[in-house]
Design a protein around this motif. Structure first.
Motif, mmCIF file in Angstrom:
data_model
loop_
_atom_site.group_PDB
_atom_site.id
_atom_site.type_symbol
_atom_site.label_atom_id
_atom_site.label_comp_id
_atom_site.label_asym_id
_atom_site.label_seq_id
_atom_site.Cartn_x
_atom_site.Cartn_y
_atom_site.Cartn_z
ATOM 1 N N ASP A 137 -14.665 -1.523 -14.318
ATOM 2 C CA ASP A 137 -15.274 -0.916 -14.529
ATOM 3 C C ASP A 137 -14.988 1.080 -14.100
ATOM 4 O OD1 ASP A 137 -15.803 -2.204 -12.547
ATOM 5 O OD2 ASP A 137 -18.135 -1.270 -12.508
ATOM 6 N N ILE A 138 -14.442 0.686 -13.378
ATOM 7 C CA ILE A 138 -13.698 2.480 -12.273
ATOM 8 C C ILE A 138 -12.991 2.843 -12.918
ATOM 9 C CG2 ILE A 138 -12.652 1.304 -11.158
ATOM 10 C CD1 ILE A 138 -14.252 2.739 -8.394
ATOM 11 N N MET A 139 -11.928 1.833 -13.522
ATOM 12 C CA MET A 139 -11.077 2.214 -14.524
ATOM 13 C C MET A 139 -11.389 2.998 -16.158
ATOM 14 S SD MET A 139 -8.778 -0.050 -12.716
ATOM 15 C CE MET A 139 -6.514 0.834 -13.289
ATOM 16 N N ALA A 140 -12.475 2.489 -15.805
ATOM 17 C CA ALA A 140 -13.133 2.889 -17.270
ATOM 18 C C ALA A 140 -12.215 4.441 -18.050
ATOM 19 C CB ALA A 140 -14.681 3.456 -17.891
ATOM 20 N N PRO A 141 -12.261 5.349 -17.326
ATOM 21 C CA PRO A 141 -12.141 6.934 -17.327
ATOM 22 C C PRO A 141 -10.442 6.540 -18.307
ATOM 23 C CG PRO A 141 -13.288 6.954 -15.625
ATOM 24 C CD PRO A 141 -13.500 5.610 -16.009
ATOM 25 N N MET A 142 -9.789 5.929 -17.760
ATOM 26 C CA MET A 142 -8.676 5.405 -18.115
ATOM 27 C C MET A 142 -8.850 4.989 -19.451
ATOM 28 S SD MET A 142 -6.037 4.159 -14.815
ATOM 29 C CE MET A 142 -4.669 4.512 -15.545
ATOM 30 N N ARG A 143 -8.959 3.928 -19.358
ATOM 31 C CA ARG A 143 -9.595 3.044 -20.802
ATOM 32 C C ARG A 143 -10.148 3.615 -22.356
ATOM 33 N NH1 ARG A 143 -12.518 -1.043 -19.108
ATOM 34 N NH2 ARG A 143 -14.344 0.444 -19.420
ATOM 35 N N ASN A 144 -10.640 4.424 -21.339
ATOM 36 C CA ASN A 144 -11.400 5.476 -22.905
ATOM 37 C C ASN A 144 -10.168 6.877 -23.337
ATOM 38 O OD1 ASN A 144 -13.340 4.366 -22.610
ATOM 39 N ND2 ASN A 144 -14.131 6.396 -20.902
ATOM 40 N N LEU A 145 -9.266 6.959 -22.544
ATOM 41 C CA LEU A 145 -8.405 7.890 -23.051
ATOM 42 C C LEU A 145 -7.546 6.507 -24.761
ATOM 43 C CD1 LEU A 145 -6.756 9.174 -20.511
ATOM 44 C CD2 LEU A 145 -8.479 10.496 -21.467
ATOM 45 N N LEU A 146 -7.514 5.577 -24.365
ATOM 46 C CA LEU A 146 -6.611 4.808 -25.600
ATOM 47 C C LEU A 146 -7.644 5.106 -26.679
ATOM 48 C CD1 LEU A 146 -5.773 1.743 -23.009
ATOM 49 C CD2 LEU A 146 -4.168 3.591 -24.812
ATOM 50 N N VAL A 147 -8.921 4.944 -27.061
ATOM 51 C CA VAL A 147 -9.141 4.651 -27.990
ATOM 52 C C VAL A 147 -9.038 5.234 -28.689
ATOM 53 C CG1 VAL A 147 -11.906 4.875 -28.762
ATOM 54 C CG2 VAL A 147 -11.589 4.279 -26.645
ATOM 55 N N VAL A 148 -9.567 7.467 -28.753
ATOM 56 C CA VAL A 148 -8.393 7.929 -30.293
ATOM 57 C C VAL A 148 -7.211 7.341 -30.460
ATOM 58 C CG1 VAL A 148 -8.190 10.248 -31.067
ATOM 59 C CG2 VAL A 148 -10.137 10.072 -29.452
ATOM 60 N N PRO A 149 -6.028 7.321 -30.088
ATOM 61 C CA PRO A 149 -4.818 7.572 -30.658
ATOM 62 C C PRO A 149 -5.078 6.166 -31.168
ATOM 63 C CG PRO A 149 -4.868 6.812 -28.221
ATOM 64 C CD PRO A 149 -5.606 7.819 -28.285
ATOM 65 N N VAL A 150 -5.390 4.655 -31.171
ATOM 66 C CA VAL A 150 -5.037 3.471 -31.118
ATOM 67 C C VAL A 150 -6.288 3.505 -32.420
ATOM 68 C CG1 VAL A 150 -6.371 1.126 -30.739
ATOM 69 C CG2 VAL A 150 -5.107 2.766 -28.741
ATOM 70 N N ALA A 152 -6.808 5.402 -34.476
ATOM 71 C CA ALA A 152 -5.852 6.743 -35.821
ATOM 72 C C ALA A 152 -4.459 5.427 -36.093
ATOM 73 C CB ALA A 152 -5.240 7.824 -35.011
ATOM 74 N N LEU A 153 -4.391 4.505 -35.041
ATOM 75 C CA LEU A 153 -3.261 3.849 -35.588
ATOM 76 C C LEU A 153 -4.301 2.845 -36.971
ATOM 77 C CD1 LEU A 153 -0.974 2.095 -32.367
ATOM 78 C CD2 LEU A 153 -0.520 3.781 -34.188
ATOM 79 N N GLY A 154 -4.807 2.818 -37.659
ATOM 80 C CA GLY A 154 -5.865 1.857 -38.456
ATOM 81 C C GLY A 154 -5.733 1.119 -38.401
ATOM 82 N N GLY A 155 -5.713 -0.090 -37.251
ATOM 83 C CA GLY A 155 -6.299 -1.372 -36.927
ATOM 84 C C GLY A 155 -8.002 -1.556 -37.458
ATOM 85 N N GLU A 156 -7.685 -3.391 -37.654
ATOM 86 C CA GLU A 156 -9.606 -4.018 -37.612
ATOM 87 C C GLU A 156 -9.860 -3.791 -37.001
ATOM 88 O OE1 GLU A 156 -8.649 -7.092 -39.298
ATOM 89 O OE2 GLU A 156 -7.948 -7.012 -41.468
ATOM 90 N N ASP A 157 -9.718 -3.428 -35.226
ATOM 91 C CA ASP A 157 -10.666 -3.864 -34.468
ATOM 92 C C ASP A 157 -10.390 -2.549 -32.883
ATOM 93 O OD1 ASP A 157 -12.900 -4.087 -32.203
ATOM 94 O OD2 ASP A 157 -12.359 -6.578 -33.002
#
Length: 203
Positions: A137-150, A152-157
């Motif tokens: 959870d302390i690294m959540a800001p790092m994880r959040n950076l991935l959401v937009v590009p992932v 954009a790839l169009g996966g189901e989840d």
């Protein structure tokens, strides 16, 4: 209150904020220095404030305990990493390339000897004290950076996909920090290709 009085109060508050921010920065930097020096022993508050040129009164003005200080050191480190990752990802226009930059940038933190030494110092202190290393959870800001590009790839989840990439990379970082080894270009490249294949990207 008239505008001149308001401006005077604002200046005084700004001055206090600058002084407090500088003092906190000195304490955080001193904590890293002392941890690297005394590991595997645990640094004392006295050691830290002596290194920072501060006082116990000042220390406890900003931090309720040494545990809170350790978390602040980790959070500061994550903030620096996030800024670096944002900069690296901004160099790319394609989502797959942005994800690759994120993974490479994250692992660069444990490939750099100086950053590795700091990470190991924090890791060793938290582990040795019995407090354990905080969760992801302390690294959540790092994880959040991935959401937009992932996404954009169009996966189901995309949320789970982003979480999977984050967990794979975070686990790899922890492994290297814990072992004291450093990933080479082949290690980093393999993880990038593995994650991208999992996201359905063919190269």
């Amino acid at each position: 209150m008239n505008s001149r009085a308001t401006a005077a109060v604002d200046r005084a508050l700004d001055d206090r904020l600058r002084v407090a921010s500088a003092e906190v920065d000195r304490i955080l930097a001193a904590t890293i220095t002392v941890m690297q020096r005394v590991t595997p022993e645990e640094p004392t508050v006295s050691d830290i404030i002596a290194e920072a040129g501060s006082s116990k009164k000042a220390f406890y003005r900003y931090f309720s305990s040494k545990d809170e200080l350790m978390l602040a050191v980790l959070e500061r480190g994550v903030t620096i990493i996030v800024s670096y990752l944002e900069h690296q990802m901004a160099k790319e226009s394609q989502p797959a390339d942005q994800i690759a930059r994120w993974i490479e940038g994250a692992l660069a933190q444990v490939a750099d000897p100086h950053l590795m030494a700091m990470s190991r110092a924090v890791h060793d202190q938290l582990s040795a004290s019995g407090r354990g290393v905080p969760g992801d959870d302390i690294m959540a800001p790092m994880r959040n950076l991935l959401v937009v590009p992932v996404t954009a790839l169009g996966g189901e989840d995309p949320q789970r996909d982003a979480e999977a990439v984050f967990q794979m990379t975070a686990a790899t970082m922890r492994r290297y920090v814990g072992s004291g080894e450093q990933p080479d270009d082949a290690d980093i490249g393999h993880l990038v290709r593995f994650c991208l294949r999992g996201l359905g990207v063919t190269q």
